[in-house]
Design a protein around this motif. Sequence first.
Motif, mmCIF file in Angstrom:
data_model
loop_
_atom_site.group_PDB
_atom_site.id
_atom_site.type_symbol
_atom_site.label_atom_id
_atom_site.label_comp_id
_atom_site.label_asym_id
_atom_site.label_seq_id
_atom_site.Cartn_x
_atom_site.Cartn_y
_atom_site.Cartn_z
ATOM 1 N N ASN A 121 0.833 -1.207 0.000
ATOM 2 C CA ASN A 121 0.000 0.000 0.000
ATOM 3 C C ASN A 121 0.869 1.260 0.000
ATOM 4 O O ASN A 121 0.699 2.171 0.820
ATOM 5 N N ARG A 122 1.812 1.310 -0.935
ATOM 6 C CA ARG A 122 2.720 2.455 -1.057
ATOM 7 C C ARG A 122 2.737 2.947 -2.501
ATOM 8 O O ARG A 122 2.213 2.299 -3.402
ATOM 9 N N LYS A 123 3.374 4.089 -2.707
ATOM 10 C CA LYS A 123 3.507 4.608 -4.063
ATOM 11 C C LYS A 123 4.504 3.758 -4.849
ATOM 12 O O LYS A 123 5.511 3.302 -4.300
ATOM 13 N N PRO A 124 4.263 3.565 -6.144
ATOM 14 C CA PRO A 124 5.247 2.868 -6.977
ATOM 15 C C PRO A 124 6.432 3.774 -7.272
ATOM 16 O O PRO A 124 6.380 4.993 -7.013
ATOM 17 N N PHE A 125 7.482 3.212 -7.807
ATOM 18 C CA PHE A 125 8.692 3.988 -8.105
ATOM 19 C C PHE A 125 8.412 5.075 -9.135
ATOM 20 O O PHE A 125 8.961 6.180 -9.049
ATOM 21 N N VAL A 126 7.576 4.784 -10.127
ATOM 22 C CA VAL A 126 7.200 5.788 -11.128
ATOM 23 C C VAL A 126 5.689 6.002 -11.040
ATOM 24 O O VAL A 126 4.905 5.138 -11.441
#
Length: 333
Positions: free
Chosen positions: A293-298
């Motif tokens: 449940n985190r932001k992706p790298f891009v």
Amino acid sequence: MTIRLGIVGCGAIADDMHIPTALSVKQVQLVALIDNDIEQCTRLANKFGVKQTAGSIEEIAGHLDAVIIATPPHVRQALAKEAFQHGLHVLCEKPLANTVAECETIIKAAREAERVLSVGHMFRFYPLRRQLPDLVKQHGLGKILRVIATEGKPYSWPTVTGYTVRRDMSPGGVMINAGIHTLDSLLWWFGDPADIRYEDDSIGGLESNVRLWMQFPDNVEVYFRQSRTCDLPYRICIEAGNGSLIFGTNSVTEYSVKKNGYERNHSCVNPAVDHISCWNEQLCDFAESIVQNRKPFVTGEEGMRVIRLIETCYALKRSRPLPSKAPIPGLTW
């Protein structure tokens, strides 16, 4: 948790990259291929041993957690919105969409659905590009002064739809299709340019040759030359106060440093990784961003950033009068 994955779009990039990657990454289970061209979809499913096919996301959504959208970009907005409406996470091929407005719609849909939106700017996973600012410092090259980037050859991508040369599917030619990788890296490294000068060879169609000059913060100058009709070196040269760092556009780890009259070859990773391991890392990052449940790298916002730059370049071209017919091939105006 294993992510149940579908791949939407059964063209060349799915065949060459996304399907083999999905079959090799343990964090995902490739459940189905999806394409309204059922014959092409079935052919790839048989080739790779994928058990299920579907003509639409709706047909198979209940069996999936996420999709990779690998279609031509003119339909990505509609497909991403549909995927989010079905509660699916989305990894979208670059470009995220053809326009900033379409990108904004996709980002909003992801936010409202509370689902992950990742953009397939795979070059960001290349160790050389990730480490480049640190490498300049490690080699004592000093302040970066300018970047010269060139890439070009007669066009030969085995496209299934031909979208890269079709005005009805794309707002531009070589820059939004291939130059987007280098432009994304430049924005990633240096921020947004303060000044832009742009030329291409279009007289109303899609450009095949591009010349772009940009001034970035801290007075970093960039010259970018790209072609899909001319043979040009696939090379990026970072010129700094005490020397230069040079690498091939498609290099994953290898580069050279020119300093004090000598040029020496280096690798930023030992043992060296390859393109396939970077593709795997991109998909792993997408899967882990879902589980954690985190932001992706891009993110979608990063994917939109380079589209904003490209839109600005195309708008600059439209503001100038065009010649009545194309001059010498390769010439830009």
